[in-house]
Design an enzyme around this catalytic site. Structure first.
Site, mmCIF file in Angstrom:
data_model
loop_
_atom_site.group_PDB
_atom_site.id
_atom_site.type_symbol
_atom_site.label_atom_id
_atom_site.label_comp_id
_atom_site.label_asym_id
_atom_site.label_seq_id
_atom_site.Cartn_x
_atom_site.Cartn_y
_atom_site.Cartn_z
ATOM 1 C CG HIS A 225 6.768 -81.434 -31.201
ATOM 2 N ND1 HIS A 225 7.615 -81.076 -30.175
ATOM 3 C CD2 HIS A 225 6.545 -80.292 -31.908
ATOM 4 C CE1 HIS A 225 7.889 -79.787 -30.250
ATOM 5 N NE2 HIS A 225 7.249 -79.289 -31.297
ATOM 6 C CG HIS B 28 11.356 -83.241 -31.918
ATOM 7 N ND1 HIS B 28 12.004 -83.898 -30.898
ATOM 8 C CD2 HIS B 28 10.231 -82.714 -31.376
ATOM 9 C CE1 HIS B 28 11.312 -83.748 -29.779
ATOM 10 N NE2 HIS B 28 10.234 -83.037 -30.040
ATOM 11 C CG ASP C 26 10.344 -86.709 -27.746
ATOM 12 O OD1 ASP C 26 9.304 -86.691 -28.423
ATOM 13 O OD2 ASP C 26 10.598 -85.876 -26.859
ATOM 14 N NE ARG D 159 7.475 -84.086 -19.380
ATOM 15 C CZ ARG D 159 6.828 -84.320 -20.500
ATOM 16 N NH1 ARG D 159 5.571 -84.727 -20.455
ATOM 17 N NH2 ARG D 159 7.424 -84.168 -21.676
ATOM 18 C CE LYS E 2 -2.247 -83.233 -26.659
ATOM 19 N NZ LYS E 2 -1.505 -83.554 -25.419
ATOM 20 C CD GLN F 181 8.741 -87.390 -23.685
ATOM 21 O OE1 GLN F 181 9.606 -86.585 -23.987
ATOM 22 N NE2 GLN F 181 7.462 -87.068 -23.638
ATOM 23 C CB CYS G 208 11.007 -80.437 -28.588
ATOM 24 S SG CYS G 208 10.085 -79.780 -27.188
#
Length: 659
Positions: A532, A404, A402, A382, A486, A400, A353
Site C-alpha cells: 500500500h 497498490h 492511492d 471517514r 508501515k 487519496q 485498497c
C-alpha cells in the site's frame, strides 16, 4: 544514623555515592537548578523522595521531555488552584501536560471569557511567586473519596486504575496502577495546605520553580473525551524553562497563525467549508482548483513515467467488501454508518485498497504482469469526531493519491527501495526536503491479524528499505495498520513542524482474504504480496501543508496566477492583454488588472494575492516592445523584451524536477 549507597546514572556514566539515611534525591543534586525530578529505579519521583540503599538515581533536567511534562503538569495545578480561588464553585476535571503546554478542564456555570483568562493568569503569577511547595501523600480510596467528596469528577477517577486510566483522556496523569496519591500545595512559610488535587505526580519542588508560562485560550471539551458526557470548559496554557523560550514559542505561534491554511484559504479565495455541506467537507474555488490540478497533473505524469496504471473505483460499496477486507469491524469506528438499499447495507468508501483487490482478481494474472502498480485519485469518506476536524488537514471527505502494488515475494525488497526513493524525490519536487522515517509495528494487542512470522518478514523488509535512505528512523510500536507494518515519511515545513506525509505498508493479509493469485513461472498458483502506498496521504491535507509551508506564496509552477499585468495607465491595458494572451498560448497563467484602481493599489492587490510576478508596462515599454518585471521581494527589472520576459516566466513556471 546509617549510611546508604546509591548509584547516580548520567547518560552512560555511573557514579557510586554514600549518603546518610533520609537523604532526598533533591539533596543529591543540590545546586543543579535545572534538575526538577529524579528517575529512581526507572520511575519518575519528586526530588523530596528519600533514597533507599541500592537506588539507581538519574537526574531529570527541566529541558528533557520528562522535565517539560513535569513543569507543565505542575503549572496545570497552579491554573486549577487559581480558578478555584476566583471561581469557588468550579469543579475539577483533569489537567495533563500536552505537546508544548498543558490544559485543565473545569465544570463551571458559564464559559470562560478572555477577561477571565487575564484574571486567572494574574492569580497564577501570585501563586507562583509565593513558592508553595508541592507535597505528595499516599491515601486510600476511602479517604480520598471523603476528602474529595465535593469533586464529582475526581470521585469518578478514583475508580479508574491501570488500563482504564490510560484509556480515559488525560486520566493517567491523575491515577494509575500504583498507589493513590494526593498532592497538597503547602504555604512556603507556615507549611499549611493551600490547595490539593488527586494526582500521580511527580511535580516541581515548588511553584517558584515554574520559570515562564502563559494562558492561551479556552474551549469546550467533553469529559473524558466522550460526546456522551457533559461538556466542560478547558483552559489551555504553555510553560517553558526560560522566558526566552516562552517568547520564541509565542512568536512561533504568531507566525503559524499567519500561515493557517484556513485563514489563507479564505484570503486567497482558494477553498471553503460551507455550513450547508457539513464539517470536514471542503469545496475548492477556481484558484484553489488550479493549484490542486497542477499538483495532480504533475504527480500523474511522474507515476506514468514509473509504470503505474490508473484506475477508478466508485464511492460506495456493499458491506460485504469491507467484511472480506477486514475493515469491518477493525475500522468500523472510522467509517460512516451504513445506508440500507434493496435489502443490502452500503458503506461510503473509507479506503481504496479493497476495490483495487477486485481489479486484480477480475481475471487470471501471470507472474509476467508483476509487479502490477495500480494508482487512483480516490475520494474516501471517514467519520472524524467534530472535535478533531480541522480545515483540510483533518477532513471527513478527501482524495487519496492511492497506489497498490502487487508483486512476488522476491520482488518486495527492490520494489520497496524504488517506492521509498520515488516518494521522497516527489516530495522534494514540491519543496519539502527535511525528512525522517517512522516505522510502525504491531504490539501484543489483539487488533492485528496474521501470523507473527509474516509480520516479522514484512517489518524487516521495511526496515531494510528505510536504512538505505540514510534518514533517521523512529520506532512506533503498536502503530501499524491491523493488516501490516508501515513506514511513514515525516516532513518538516518552513516552521520546523513535522507532518506525516507518505505511507508505505507491506500486506500479506488482504491478498489471502481476497484469494488473490497469479500463475508462477513453474505453473503453480501463488499469492502476491500487496504494498500500500499513499504519497500525499490526501490531496487536501497536502494542499494545506504546502499552503502553510509557503505561507500562501506558492512557487510559480504551483501558483494559481503566475503573473499579473499592471498597466501604468488605461492606454497600456491592450498592450498587456496582448502579452498575456501570448503567454496563455504557452500554458502560462497570466492575468491583467484592468480595474479602475490606481497603479499602486494594483501592486498592493497583487502582493496580497501573493502573485509571483508583476508585469508592468508604460509608454516607454510599448515604444520598444518590452515590459518591466516587479518581483515578490520588491525588486524590479525594466525594459525586458517581450519574448525574453515570456521565456523567463516559462522557466520560472517549470516544475523543479529532481531524482
Amino acid at each position: 544514623m546509617t549510611d546508604v549507597r546509591v548509584i547516580i546514572q548520567r547518560d552512560s556514566e555511573r557514579e557510586e555515592r554514600v549518603v546518610t539515611t533520609g537523604t532526598t534525591a533533591g539533596a543529591l543534586f543540590d545546586g543543579e537548578r535545572s534538575v526538577v525530578a529524579a528517575r529512581i529505579a526507572g520511575e519518575l519521583r519528586d526530588l523530596s523522595r528519600p533514597l533507599a540503599d541500592g537506588d539507581e538515581v538519574e537526574p531529570v533536567d527541566i529541558t528533557s521531555q520528562d522535565g517539560l511534562d513535569i513543569l507543565r503538569h505542575s503549572t496545570a495545578h497552579v491554573l486549577a488552584q487559581a480558578v478555584q480561588e476566583l471561581f469557588p464553585e468550579a469543579k475539577l476535571g483533569i489537567g495533563p501536560p500536552v505537546k508544548d503546554g498543558f490544559y485543565y478542564d473545569f465544570d463551571v456555570a458559564e464559559p470562560f471569557h478572555p477577561d477571565d483568562l487575564k484574571r486567572i493568569e494574574k492569580k497564577m503569577q501570585e501563586i507562583q511567586k509565593k513558592g508553595q511547595r508541592f507535597s505528595r501523600r499516599v491515601t486510600t480510596d476511602e479517604d480520598a473519596r471523603e476528602e474529595l467528596a465535593d469533586e464529582p469528577y475526581k470521585l469518578e477517577l478514583i475508580g479508574l486504575k491501570g488500563a482504564a486510566a490510560d484509556a480515559a483522556e488525560g486520566a493517567s496523569a491523575e491515577v494509575g496502577a500504583g498507589e493513590l496519591t494526593i498532592y497538597d500545595n503547602l504555604d512556603a512559610k507556615t507549611g499549611e495546605p493551600c490547595w490539593k488535587d488527586l494526582c500521580r505526580g511527580p511535580h516541581l519542588p515548588s511553584t517558584r520553580a515554574i520559570p515562564a508560562f502563559k494562558l492561551m485560550r479556552s474551549a469546550a471539551a467533553y469529559w473524558r473525551g466522550s460526546e456522551k458526557n457533559k461538556q466542560l470548559q478547558r483552559i489551555y496554557g504553555t510553560a517553558w524553562p526560560t522566558r526566552e523560550e516562552l517568547k520564541a514559542h509565542l512568536e512561533f505561534l504568531a507566525e503559524a497563525e499567519k500561515r493557517d491554511h484556513r485563514k489563507l484559504g479564505a484570503e486567497l479565495d482558494l477553498f471553503s467549508v460551507p455550513e450547508e455541506l457539513g464539517s470536514g467537507l471542503a469545496v475548492f474555488h477556481p484558484r484553489g482548483g488550479i493549484v490542486r490540478r497542477v499538483m495532480e497533473d504533475y504527480s500523474r505524469k511522474r507515476h506514468e513515467e514509473a509504470d503505474y496504471e490508473f484506475v477508478n473505483t466508485p464511492h460506495l460499496t456493499k458491506a460485504r467488501l469491507f467484511e472480506t477486507s477486514g475493515h469491518l469491524p477493525h475500522y468500523a469506528e472510522s467509517m460512516f454508518p451504513p445506508m440500507e438499499f434493496e435489502g443490502q447495507d452500503y458503506y461510503l468508501k473509507a479506503m481504496n485498497c479493497p476495490m483495487h483487490n477486485l481489479i486484480f482478481r477480475a481475471r487470471g494474472r501471470s507472474y509476467r504482469e508483476l509487479p502490477m502498480r495500480l494508482f487512483e485519485f480516490g475520494t474516501v469518506y471517514r467519520y472524524e469526531k467534530s472535535g478533531v476536524v480541522h480545515g483540510l488537514t483533518r477532513a471527513r471527505g478527501f482524495t487519496q493519491d492511492d497506489a497498490h502494488i502487487y508483486c512476488t515475494r522476491e520482488q518486495v525488497p527492490d520494489e520497496l527501495d524504488s517506492l521509498l526513493t520515488f516518494v521522497l524525490d516527489l516530495l522534494r519536487d514540491y519543496g519539502l526536503s527535511d525528512f525522517e522515517l517512522e516505522l510502525s509495528t504491531r504490539d501484543e494487542s489483539d487488533k492485528f491479524i496474521g501470523g507473527p512470522e509474516e509480520w516479522e518478514e514484512a517489518t524487516q523488509q521495511l526496515r531494510q528499505a528505510a536504512d538505505k535512505q540514510g534518514l533517521q528512523l523512529v520506532m512506533d510500536p503498536g502503530g501499524a495498520a491491523y493488516y501490516g507494518p508501515k513506514i511513514s515519511v515525516q516532513a518538516k515545513d518552513a516552521l520546523g513542524r513535522s507532518w506525516q506525509m507518505s505511507t508505505i505498508q507491506v500486506d500479506f493479509q488482504q491478498p489471502a482474504r481476497f484469494g488473490l493469485e497469479y500463475t508462477a513461472a513453474d505453473g503453480s498458483r501463488q499469492q502476491p504480496v500487496m504494498l500500500h502506498r499513499a504519497l500525499f496521504g490526501s490531496i487536501e491535507r497536502f494542499f494545506a501543508v504546502l499552503l502553510e509551508h509557503y505561507a500562501g506564496a506558492f512557487p510559480a509552477w504551483l501558483a494559481p496566477v503566475q503573473a499579473v499585468g499592471i498597466p501604468i495607465g488605461d492606454a497600456h491595458v491592450p498592450y498587456l492583454e496582448e502579452f498575456a494572451a501570448e503567454g496563455r498560448k504557452q500554458g502560462l497563467r497570466l492575468e491583467v488588472d484592468s480595474s479602475a484602481d490606481r497603479m499602486q493599489k494594483k501592486i498592493r492587490n497583487a502582493q496580497k494575492a501573493k502573485v509571483p510576478f508583476m508585469i508592468l508596462a508604460g509608454d516607454e515599454d510599448m515604444a520598444v516592445g518590452a515590459v518591466s518585471f516587479r518581483y515578490r521581494d520588491g525588486s524590479q527589472k525594466n525594459g525586458v523584451p517581450r519574448q525574453e520576459a515570456l521565456a523567463e516566466l516559462a522557466e520560472a513556471a517549470r516544475p523543479p524536477r529532481r531524482g
